[in-house]
Design an enzyme around this catalytic site. Structure first.
Site, short mmCIF file in Angstrom:
data_model
loop_
_atom_site.label_atom_id
_atom_site.label_comp_id
_atom_site.label_asym_id
_atom_site.label_seq_id
_atom_site.Cartn_x
_atom_site.Cartn_y
_atom_site.Cartn_z
N LYS A 171 0.84 -1.19 0.00
CA LYS A 171 0.00 0.00 0.00
C LYS A 171 0.88 1.25 0.00
O LYS A 171 2.06 1.11 0.33
CB LYS A 171 -0.95 -0.03 1.19
CG LYS A 171 -0.29 0.28 2.53
CD LYS A 171 -1.24 0.87 3.52
CE LYS A 171 -0.67 2.15 4.03
NZ LYS A 171 -1.26 2.78 5.13
N ASP A 200 -3.13 -5.45 2.35
CA ASP A 200 -3.65 -4.59 3.41
C ASP A 200 -3.30 -5.34 4.68
O ASP A 200 -3.88 -6.40 4.95
CB ASP A 200 -5.17 -4.42 3.28
CG ASP A 200 -5.67 -3.43 4.30
OD1 ASP A 200 -5.35 -3.60 5.49
OD2 ASP A 200 -6.37 -2.47 3.92
N HIS A 201 -2.34 -4.83 5.43
CA HIS A 201 -1.80 -5.67 6.50
C HIS A 201 -2.83 -5.97 7.60
O HIS A 201 -2.64 -6.88 8.39
CB HIS A 201 -0.50 -5.09 7.08
CG HIS A 201 -0.70 -3.98 8.06
ND1 HIS A 201 -0.89 -2.67 7.69
CD2 HIS A 201 -0.72 -3.98 9.41
CE1 HIS A 201 -1.03 -1.93 8.77
NE2 HIS A 201 -0.92 -2.69 9.83
N ASP A 258 -4.89 7.00 5.10
CA ASP A 258 -3.93 6.15 5.80
C ASP A 258 -4.61 4.97 6.50
O ASP A 258 -4.04 3.88 6.58
CB ASP A 258 -3.17 7.01 6.81
CG ASP A 258 -1.98 6.29 7.41
OD1 ASP A 258 -1.16 5.77 6.63
OD2 ASP A 258 -1.86 6.24 8.65
N HIS A 263 -7.68 -0.02 5.73
CA HIS A 263 -7.82 -0.96 6.85
C HIS A 263 -9.24 -1.01 7.40
O HIS A 263 -9.80 -2.08 7.63
CB HIS A 263 -6.86 -0.59 7.98
CG HIS A 263 -5.44 -0.39 7.55
ND1 HIS A 263 -4.86 -1.14 6.56
CD2 HIS A 263 -4.49 0.49 7.96
CE1 HIS A 263 -3.60 -0.75 6.39
NE2 HIS A 263 -3.36 0.24 7.23
C1 BG6 Z 1 -0.30 1.83 8.56
C2 BG6 Z 1 -0.35 3.32 8.61
O1 BG6 Z 1 -0.89 1.35 7.38
O2 BG6 Z 1 -1.00 1.29 9.66
C3 BG6 Z 1 0.20 3.84 9.92
O3 BG6 Z 1 0.38 3.87 7.54
C4 BG6 Z 1 -0.51 3.18 11.08
O4 BG6 Z 1 0.05 5.26 10.02
C5 BG6 Z 1 -0.47 1.68 10.91
O5 BG6 Z 1 0.12 3.56 12.28
C6 BG6 Z 1 -1.32 1.01 11.98
O6 BG6 Z 1 -1.11 -0.36 11.92
P1 BG6 Z 1 -1.31 -1.26 13.21
O7 BG6 Z 1 -1.09 -2.64 12.70
O8 BG6 Z 1 -0.30 -0.79 14.21
O9 BG6 Z 1 -2.69 -1.00 13.68
#
Ligand code: BG6
Length: 656
Positions: A171, A200-201, A258, A263
């Site tokens: 992404k 999308d992690h 973001d 997400h």
């Molecule tokens: C990322 C964003 O995709 O996800 C970051 O670019 C954010 O800004 C992060 O902090 C949050 O990921 P997680 O897994 O910590 O909730």
């Protein structure tokens, strides 16, 4: 051990042993010397290897601009893995075997000669590792290279020959609807949709994956999953971190791009989509796409009415000294930036199942806690049945998915308080991942690499899904660009702008706040508590609402509880009624009562209407009895901080 690992994600190796390994392949990483590779991809590959999930016929070829030999690259990775691996113990043997499969070459992405060499190198590795011609391309690079890489890979003949060829794209996928459409077009000129795996992690998080399993493997919930039984759904992604030095990127992005468009919309789709015909990747993604297509794209008037944005200001102490900068003072951020670091919205899903059910989303940076939760609130039972009893009010049932950092599922319901009178109190049942599964920490990328190698696209976004999500986000971006914002409008460490609370209050509802272990750890008394201790405390917290002007604590009264402010402001008053201090969201008061049953030393009054969490001394003592190892620590803090002399046995005494 790395702090990046956020996800409890794997069973122990022994439990994995029946599972199939990834498919043989050569994994070609573009951007191999970058942050993502060292922080997440390599630790993920190492986790897969530790759990016996990585094929023996597997090799990695890294490419980046940095001039390095394979030996130098391996040396670099040898150092980085020590910092970023996520396991309790480091298994040198597994790592030695894995690193021996790493290879490196340097080169630019626009040079066709580089691609010719790459092709040769991949074919050598394919022979050496018997990878069956399978190649997994990982684009761990800035999005501006995606189209170019797709084109050059195709031109240099990577699509041809035996075996599968798949591309994982990181992404962000586009920065708005037009750029996402263009990117899809550029990629699909050279490759087919089923070869493209858009990351999308959040989809790699176990707790997110479990949303589908939960919905479709438990018969008791699906019949209730609609407008007839559900009052509203809240998606809450709070981050305590600020932009963490990523100001340059973030200022072009903002929370909508973001977090929400990707997400949060992915979680929304999982939670609200129709039942798919099977668990196959396309059956699931078809339903997700249909759901996102049913989310109403707002007119400017609707954006104005249903969406709130915010930007954090500095953290200032009582004397006016700036303790931490506001967003506009962050490195690489425009001092007049209009970028939002917070957003809250009410969305509508215009389909039969969800018509009229408010879907609330909120997310922001620099908030008072980190916590991602999905709260499904059911319609209330009729109170009329309880006419003539002491019961005046019945709360709603809630189903809460705790996505992170606490990972679990909770059901809230009403129970009768033991005793001769008919009184009821909200209680809850909780399932915690840590209690039910023997799990090790994963980065979230393991499952991505693993399932891509098996050709399973379920956990990846599809072109139509990405476009549907941008269609919903675009009107918000357009409106915000045109309308001036009054920023900054929330303080660091707060719950966000007031307007967000007002947005939902207008509907006669509140944001449902979830207290996390992290929040309790900020309290001196609890900071050394382990997860079990803290989660017991959280379960003991009771909600109380107070009206503006109401006295919460009266000076001289015997204290039997402490308070945590979820929302609102209280004032601490002296004997003459003069305000000594104002406490607000996230602050605590009355904690001495937990330690000693002594008269209160000051009066505390609600300045506004407040949502408070109450922890009663009897519960606190009971929890300490269950966790005696903390009693001594609590006594020490009481002595050092509050000058209170007490011993562990007094604290755990049953009288409460
Ligand atoms: C990322 C964003 O995709 O996800 C970051 O670019 C954010 O800004 C992060 O902090 C949050 O990921 P997680 O897994 O910590 O909730």
């Amino acid at each position: 051990m790395s702090d990046n690992a956020q996800v409890v994600g794997s069973y122990s190796a022994a439990e994995q042993s029946d599972n199939v390994t990834s498919n043989p392949c050569v994994m070609l990483i573009f951007g191999a010397s970058g942050d993502l590779t060292k922080r997440l991809l390599v630790p993920a590959l190492y986790n897969l290897a530790c759990d016996g999930l990585l094929s023996k016929n597997f090799a990695i070829l890294g490419i980046a601009l940095d001039e390095m030999t394979t030996e130098q690259y391996r040396e670099r990775m040898n150092n980085d893995i020590k910092k970023f691996h996520t396991r309790q113990q480091f298994d040198q043997k597994v790592w030695d075997d894995l690193i021996s499969r790493f290879h490196y070459m340097s080169g630019g992405f626009s040079d066709m000669k580089v691609f010719e060499t790459l092709k040769k190198k991949v074919s050598e590795l394919n022979g050496q590792y018997q990878a069956q011609g399978n190649v997994l391309f990982y684009f761990a690079v800035a999005p501006r290279f995606f189209g170019l890489l797709c084109e050059n890979l195709q031109k240099s003949g990577f699509r041809d020959g035996p075996g599968w060829k798949r591309i994982i794209v990181e992404k962000p996928f586009g920065t708005d609807l037009a750029s996402a459409l263009k990117l899809n077009e550029d990629i699909l000129k050279h490759w087919q949709e089923d070869q493209i795996y858009r990351v999308d992690h959040y989809l790699g998080k176990e707790t997110v994956q479990n949303l589908l399993t939960f919905r479709f493997s438990n018969g008791m919930f699906e019949p209730l999953w609609n407008k007839n039984y559900i009052d509203n759904i809240q998606f809450n992604v709070c981050e305590a971190v600020d932009v963490e030095g990523r100001g340059g990127y973030y200022d072009q992005s903002g929370v909508l791009r973001d977090m929400m468009q990707n997400h949060m919309f992915q979680m929304l789709a999982y939670l609200c989509m129709e039942v798919p015909g099977s668990f196959s990747s396309d059956a699931i993604r078809n339903e997700k796409a249909k759901l996102l297509q049913a989310v109403r794209a707002y007119t400017p008037e609707e954006v104005e009415r249903f969406v709130v944005r915010g930007q954090y200001g500095p953290n200032v102490d009582d004397a006016g000294k700036v303790l931490k900068p506001g967003y506009r003072q962050e490195k690489d951020v425009n001092p007049e930036s209009k970028t939002e670091t917070y957003a809250a919205a009410r969305f509508h899903i215009d389909n039969w199942r969800w018509e009229g059910v408010p879907i609330y989303l909120r997310s922001g940076k620099a908030l008072w806690k980190r916590g991602t939760e999905i709260v499904v609130t059911f319609k209330k039972a009729p109170e009329v049945m309880f006419r003539g009893t002491p019961v005046e009010h019945i709360g709603a049932n809630r189903l809460i998915f705790h996505i992170q950092p606490y990972q679990g599922i909770e059901i809230q319901f009403q129970a009768k308080i033991p005793g001769p009178l008919l009184k009821i109190q909200p209680v809850h049942m909780r399932f915690g991942y840590g209690d039910a599964f023997k799990a090790s920490r994963y980065t979230g990328y393991e499952v991505m690499i693993y399932s891509c190698s098996l050709g399973d696209g379920t956990l990846f976004s599809r072109g139509d899904l990405v476009e549907a999500a941008w269609r919903v986000a675009q009107p918000l971006m357009d409106y915000w660009k045109a309308a001036p914002a009054d920023f900054p409008n929330y303080a660091r460490n707060s719950w966000g702008p007031k307007a967000a609370a007002e947005l939902i209050k207008r509907d006669g509802r509140n944001w449902h706040e979830v207290v996390t272990e992290e929040v309790l750890k900020k309290v001196e008394l609890f900071k050394d508590g382990d997860l079990l201790f803290l989660s017991q405390l959280i379960m003991a917290l009771k909600a109380r609402q107070t009206a503006a002007g109401e006295t919460v604590i009266q000076k001289g009264e015997l204290g039997k509880e402490m308070y945590l402010i979820a929302r609102g402001e209280v004032e601490v008053l002296d004997d003459a009624g003069k305000v000594l201090k104002t406490l607000k969201d996230g602050d605590l008061f009355g904690e001495i009562a937990l330690l000693m049953s002594t008269p209160r030393t000051a009066t505390v009054r609600s300045k506004s209407s407040c949502d408070l969490f109450v922890l009663e001394k009897a519960d606190f003592n009971r929890i300490l009895r269950d966790n005696p190892q903390f009693a001594d620590g609590v006594c020490k803090i009481a002595r050092e901080r509050y000058d209170l002399k007490l011993n562990a046995s007094e604290l755990t005494a049953t009288k409460g």
